[in-house]
Design a protein around this motif. Structure first.
Motif, mmCIF file in Angstrom:
data_model
loop_
_atom_site.group_PDB
_atom_site.id
_atom_site.type_symbol
_atom_site.label_atom_id
_atom_site.label_comp_id
_atom_site.label_asym_id
_atom_site.label_seq_id
_atom_site.Cartn_x
_atom_site.Cartn_y
_atom_site.Cartn_z
ATOM 1 N N GLU A 136 -10.965 -7.349 -2.058
ATOM 2 C CA GLU A 136 -11.314 -5.982 -1.726
ATOM 3 C C GLU A 136 -12.298 -5.404 -2.753
ATOM 4 N N SER B 29 -4.608 -3.241 -4.995
ATOM 5 C CA SER B 29 -5.766 -3.882 -4.365
ATOM 6 C C SER B 29 -5.452 -5.355 -4.156
ATOM 7 N N SER C 261 -12.105 -2.809 -4.553
ATOM 8 C CA SER C 261 -11.457 -2.280 -5.751
ATOM 9 C C SER C 261 -10.724 -3.343 -6.564
ATOM 10 N N TYR C 262 -10.726 -4.594 -6.080
ATOM 11 C CA TYR C 262 -10.048 -5.680 -6.790
ATOM 12 C C TYR C 262 -10.931 -6.170 -7.940
ATOM 13 N N ARG D 136 0.844 -1.203 0.000
ATOM 14 C CA ARG D 136 0.000 0.000 0.000
ATOM 15 C C ARG D 136 0.877 1.251 0.000
ATOM 16 N N ILE E 120 -11.976 -4.990 3.007
ATOM 17 C CA ILE E 120 -10.564 -4.629 2.912
ATOM 18 C C ILE E 120 -9.713 -5.804 3.380
#
Length: 285
Positions: free
Chosen positions: A128, A116, A130-131, A109, A144
């Protein structure tokens, strides 16, 4: 780099270890009739065939119908050994410790903002928001990574097989190099996708180390193994085997690690070499 017809073969071939995607499977994820026949002929000749893949065990139906007397598969880049003749039974698991996975998450990160994550467990995959979504796993939990890796008590959660890290902007090999520099002391990093998708295993876990352990159990030496692969996650296996072949469509790292090169997965590159192995065996009789 020698070709499939020039590369020296072991005096005795006792085991064939082959990757699946981009190697044994055609681009449409099927096996050609020629490849099916070659696998069956190898098994009939007493040569064990191991499928060695980054895929999870639950995605092995693509080859399950073609298992002969031996059904051993090494999945998740060495994290799992399974017998394809059973319904998903895991014979051994080499997990990624959760504290190491959390360290990788925190480190990437910071080192590569926008990364992600997905978490592959023995019970399935979760990822996640956004994955990129897994359409083959509609029942996945979405949260997350820190929450996905949380345990109410140490050891209470399912073993972690792999952590997956995706970046939408970085070049795949650059992302791999960055991750290895940033956190390679805590986990093993590789990749098998054409996109910037990294596969993170426990430190020391690879296709090669698990294959070596399986061969040792059977009294099979590296010199008696022929391996096939096409991507960076095959490099250690290609380097370890007595004879190894990068596919005609292989990544440069796989080509550099192999002792020879065969034709592409679309041109039955694995079958080409198996046929040569069997022909050489017949000539010696």
């Amino acid at each position: 780099m020698t070709t499939a017809t020039e590369t020296p073969l072991p005096a005795v071939t006792r085991l064939i270890a082959t990757d699946l995607d981009g190697t044994l499977l055609r681009d449409d994820k099927t096996l050609s009739a020629r490849t099916v026949a070659a696998l069956a002929a190898a098994e009939e000749a007493g040569i064990e065939v191991f499928f060695v893949t980054g895929r999870p065990a639950r995605w092995m139906d693509v080859v399950r119908a073609h298992v002969q007397s031996h059904g051993t598969a090494i999945c998740a880049n060495g994290a799992v050994v399974t017998d394809l003749r059973t319904e998903g039974e895991l014979l051994s698991v080499r997990p990624l410790e959760r504290d190491a996975a959390l360290h990788v998450v925190r480190t990437l990160r910071e080192a590569a903002p926008g990364t992600s994550f997905a978490v592959e467990l023995t019970t399935g995959i979760n990822y996640e928001p956004s994955y990129p979504p897994f359409h083959l796993d509609p029942g996945a939990a979405v949260a997350i990574a820190e929450k996905l890796l949380h345990e109410d008590a140490p050891g209470s959660g399912a073993p972690v097989l792999k952590l997956l890290a995706h970046h939408s902007e970085l070049a795949p090999d650059a992302f791999l190099a960055l991750a290895r520099t940033a956190a390679g002391d805590r986990a093993a990093f590789t990749r098998s996708s054409p996109s910037a998708l990294l596969e993170v295993s426990g430190l020391g876990v690879s296709k090669a180390t698990t294959l070596e352990a399986c061969c040792a159990e059977r009294g099979i030496a590296a010199a008696e193994v022929v391996a096939f692969g096409d991507m960076p996650n095959d490099v250690e296996m290609l380097s370890w085997a007595g004879a190894s072949f990068a596919m005609g469509n292989a990544h440069p790292a796989a080509v550099a690690a192999a002792t020879g090169r065969t034709t592409t997965n679309e041109e039955d590159g694995v079958a080409v070499v198996i046929e040569r192995i069997l022909a050489a065996r017949a000539e010696r009789r």
